[in-house]
Design a protein around this motif. Structure first.
Motif, PDB file in Angstrom:
ATOM      1  N   SER A 181       9.463   9.362  -1.172  1.00 18.46           N
ATOM      2  CA  SER A 181       9.998   8.127   0.043  1.00 18.46           C
ATOM      3  C   SER A 181       9.981   6.372  -0.541  1.00 18.46           C
ATOM      4  CB  SER A 181       9.368   8.441   1.556  1.00 18.46           C
ATOM      5  OG  SER A 181       7.764   8.121   1.249  1.00 18.46           O
ATOM      6  N   GLY A 182       8.136   6.942  -1.077  1.00 23.03           N
ATOM      7  CA  GLY A 182       7.405   5.555  -1.969  1.00 23.03           C
ATOM      8  C   GLY A 182       6.396   5.214  -0.867  1.00 23.03           C
ATOM      9  N   GLN A 183       5.834   5.784   0.310  1.00 23.02           N
ATOM     10  CA  GLN A 183       5.665   4.734   1.465  1.00 23.02           C
ATOM     11  C   GLN A 183       4.235   5.829   1.953  1.00 23.02           C
ATOM     12  OE1 GLN A 183       8.332   3.624   4.301  1.00 23.02           O
ATOM     13  NE2 GLN A 183       8.831   1.823   2.888  1.00 23.02           N
ATOM     14  N   PHE A 184       3.424   5.897   2.859  1.00 25.64           N
ATOM     15  CA  PHE A 184       3.128   6.722   3.368  1.00 25.64           C
ATOM     16  C   PHE A 184       1.891   5.961   4.287  1.00 25.64           C
ATOM     17  CE2 PHE A 184       0.440   6.026  -0.487  1.00 25.64           C
ATOM     18  CZ  PHE A 184      -0.616   5.729  -0.296  1.00 25.64           C
ATOM     19  N   VAL A 185       1.074   6.417   5.021  1.00 24.27           N
ATOM     20  CA  VAL A 185       0.128   6.042   6.045  1.00 24.27           C
ATOM     21  C   VAL A 185      -0.777   5.999   6.181  1.00 24.27           C
ATOM     22  CG1 VAL A 185      -1.158   5.007   8.447  1.00 24.27           C
ATOM     23  CG2 VAL A 185       1.642   5.498   7.888  1.00 24.27           C
ATOM     24  N   PRO A 240       5.352   7.231  10.674  1.00 24.78           N
ATOM     25  CA  PRO A 240       4.710   6.821  11.752  1.00 24.78           C
ATOM     26  C   PRO A 240       3.238   7.014  11.562  1.00 24.78           C
ATOM     27  CG  PRO A 240       5.157   9.330  11.736  1.00 24.78           C
ATOM     28  CD  PRO A 240       5.922   8.671  10.444  1.00 24.78           C
ATOM     29  N   LEU A 241       2.358   5.824  12.164  1.00 31.84           N
ATOM     30  CA  LEU A 241       1.443   5.678  12.784  1.00 31.84           C
ATOM     31  C   LEU A 241       0.284   7.176  12.924  1.00 31.84           C
ATOM     32  CD1 LEU A 241       0.775   2.289  13.867  1.00 31.84           C
ATOM     33  CD2 LEU A 241       1.519   2.567  11.540  1.00 31.84           C
ATOM     34  N   ILE A 242      -0.830   7.373  13.231  1.00 34.83           N
ATOM     35  CA  ILE A 242      -1.425   8.520  14.216  1.00 34.83           C
ATOM     36  C   ILE A 242      -1.804   7.520  15.393  1.00 34.83           C
ATOM     37  CG2 ILE A 242      -2.390  11.026  14.713  1.00 34.83           C
ATOM     38  CD1 ILE A 242      -2.042  11.502  11.606  1.00 34.83           C
ATOM     39  N   LYS A 243      -0.984   8.074  16.371  1.00 40.20           N
ATOM     40  CA  LYS A 243      -1.936   7.285  17.698  1.00 40.20           C
ATOM     41  C   LYS A 243      -3.452   7.432  17.482  1.00 40.20           C
ATOM     42  CE  LYS A 243      -1.395   6.430  22.379  1.00 40.20           C
ATOM     43  NZ  LYS A 243      -1.297   5.947  24.309  1.00 40.20           N
ATOM     44  N   GLU A 244      -3.927   8.939  18.183  1.00 38.58           N
ATOM     45  CA  GLU A 244      -4.907   9.721  18.009  1.00 38.58           C
ATOM     46  C   GLU A 244      -6.704   9.080  17.457  1.00 38.58           C
ATOM     47  OE1 GLU A 244      -2.062  10.424  18.248  1.00 38.58           O
ATOM     48  OE2 GLU A 244      -2.472  11.323  20.640  1.00 38.58           O
ATOM     49  N   CYS A 245      -5.639   8.948  15.750  1.00 44.04           N
ATOM     50  CA  CYS A 245      -6.797   8.569  14.688  1.00 44.04           C
ATOM     51  C   CYS A 245      -6.981   6.638  15.025  1.00 44.04           C
ATOM     52  CB  CYS A 245      -5.502   8.345  13.259  1.00 44.04           C
ATOM     53  SG  CYS A 245      -6.290  10.408  13.123  1.00 44.04           S
ATOM     54  N   PRO A 246      -7.787   6.278  14.711  1.00 44.34           N
ATOM     55  CA  PRO A 246      -8.548   4.574  14.851  1.00 44.34           C
ATOM     56  C   PRO A 246      -8.046   3.723  13.785  1.00 44.34           C
ATOM     57  CG  PRO A 246     -10.584   6.533  13.688  1.00 44.34           C
ATOM     58  CD  PRO A 246      -9.455   6.390  13.911  1.00 44.34           C
ATOM     59  N   LEU A 263      -3.777   2.583   8.151  1.00 43.86           N
ATOM     60  CA  LEU A 263      -3.463   1.288   6.435  1.00 43.86           C
ATOM     61  C   LEU A 263      -2.001   1.918   6.213  1.00 43.86           C
ATOM     62  CD1 LEU A 263      -6.845   1.991   5.258  1.00 43.86           C
ATOM     63  CD2 LEU A 263      -6.519   0.297   7.068  1.00 43.86           C
ATOM     64  N   GLU A 264      -1.310   1.076   6.525  1.00 40.28           N
ATOM     65  CA  GLU A 264       0.320   1.285   5.940  1.00 40.28           C
ATOM     66  C   GLU A 264       0.373   0.943   4.779  1.00 40.28           C
ATOM     67  OE1 GLU A 264       3.495  -0.659   8.400  1.00 40.28           O
ATOM     68  OE2 GLU A 264       2.511  -0.477  10.607  1.00 40.28           O
ATOM     69  N   ILE A 300      -1.643  -1.784   1.149  1.00 40.79           N
ATOM     70  CA  ILE A 300      -2.016  -1.798   1.913  1.00 40.79           C
ATOM     71  C   ILE A 300      -1.585  -2.902   2.322  1.00 40.79           C
ATOM     72  CG2 ILE A 300      -4.047  -1.848   4.047  1.00 40.79           C
ATOM     73  CD1 ILE A 300      -5.612  -0.805   1.860  1.00 40.79           C
ATOM     74  N   ALA A 301      -0.048  -2.680   3.276  1.00 41.34           N
ATOM     75  CA  ALA A 301       0.316  -3.513   3.571  1.00 41.34           C
ATOM     76  C   ALA A 301       0.721  -3.874   5.010  1.00 41.34           C
ATOM     77  CB  ALA A 301       2.334  -3.479   3.205  1.00 41.34           C
TER      78      ALA A 301
END
Ligand code: FMN
Length: 189
Positions: free
Chosen positions: A64-68, A110-116, A119-120, A139-140
């Motif tokens: 994918s070349g992408q992560f959060v 996806p972002l993880i809601k439970e983490c404060p 960074l996309e 960091i987009a």
């Protein structure tokens, strides 16, 4: 006190213990815990994460070349440890840990809601170094829980309660909340 020489090793203490979420076509969304992470550029904002090619997440991020990068607080400890000791090949980690995926703005993961803080990231380069491949990413987009930030975008560290990992000792630690000084104080700024 005398010095003891140790074998060459990655003894940088403490390190963040972040939960990196990733997704690619043909894969379920996954989460890997990462401590081999660092900021590598300011403009544009960039970071690196290093991943062993045998990880399930490696295949996903390579494709994918992408992560959060989801930063962790002390309350994320159990989830971070699970995601760092179980593979997405065997578990749906979002389901298993009852974590809530939130659609990101710029990336497929996806972002993880439970983490404060989230960074996309979009990979710009990667380097196979030996045991690990380093993904250098821009960091987009950045997200933070509203109650943790003031009007000047300054995060409240006492409320954030960052979780760290101590290599060598193989321990998680928290309590990094004691304010000792401000940036530039020794230079009279
Ligand atoms: C605190 C901690 C930090 C870790 N840091 C890294 C890392 O930086 N790079 C890496 O490849 N694996 C790291 N791991 C190991 C992976 O998180 C672990 O192998 C995980 O189960 C891989 O999941 P996956 O197969 O679903 O990708 C770490 C584990 C823990 C507990």
């Amino acid at each position: 006190m005398s010095k003891v020489q140790l074998t060459p090793q990655t003894l940088l203490i403490p390190l963040p213990a972040v939960m990196v979420s990733c997704q690619a076509e043909g894969y379920k969304p996954n989460i890997i815990t990462i401590s081999w992470i660092g900021i590598v550029n300011s403009e544009p904002p960039m970071l690196s994460i290093s991943i062993q090619p045998k990880r399930y997440s490696y295949e996903i991020i390579k494709k994918s070349g992408q992560f959060v990068v989801n930063l962790t607080s002390e309350h994320n400890l159990q989830a971070a440890d699970f995601c760092g000791n179980r593979s997405g090949r065997d578990y749906d980690k979002f389901k298993e840990l009852k974590l809530t995926p939130i659609k990101a703005k710029m990336v497929s993961a996806p972002l993880i809601k439970e983490c404060p803080i989230n960074l996309e990231c979009i990979t710009r380069q990667s380097l196979l170094l030996g045991s690990h491949e380093m993904f250098i990413a821009e960091i987009a987009a950045v997200h933070i829980n509203g109650e943790l930030v003031d009007e000047n975008e300054r995060p409240n560290i006492d409320m954030l309660k960052p979780l760290v990992y101590c290599t060598g000792a193989r321990e998680y630690r928290g309590g990094l909340i004691k304010l000792l000084g401000r940036y530039g104080q020794a230079a009279g700024k």
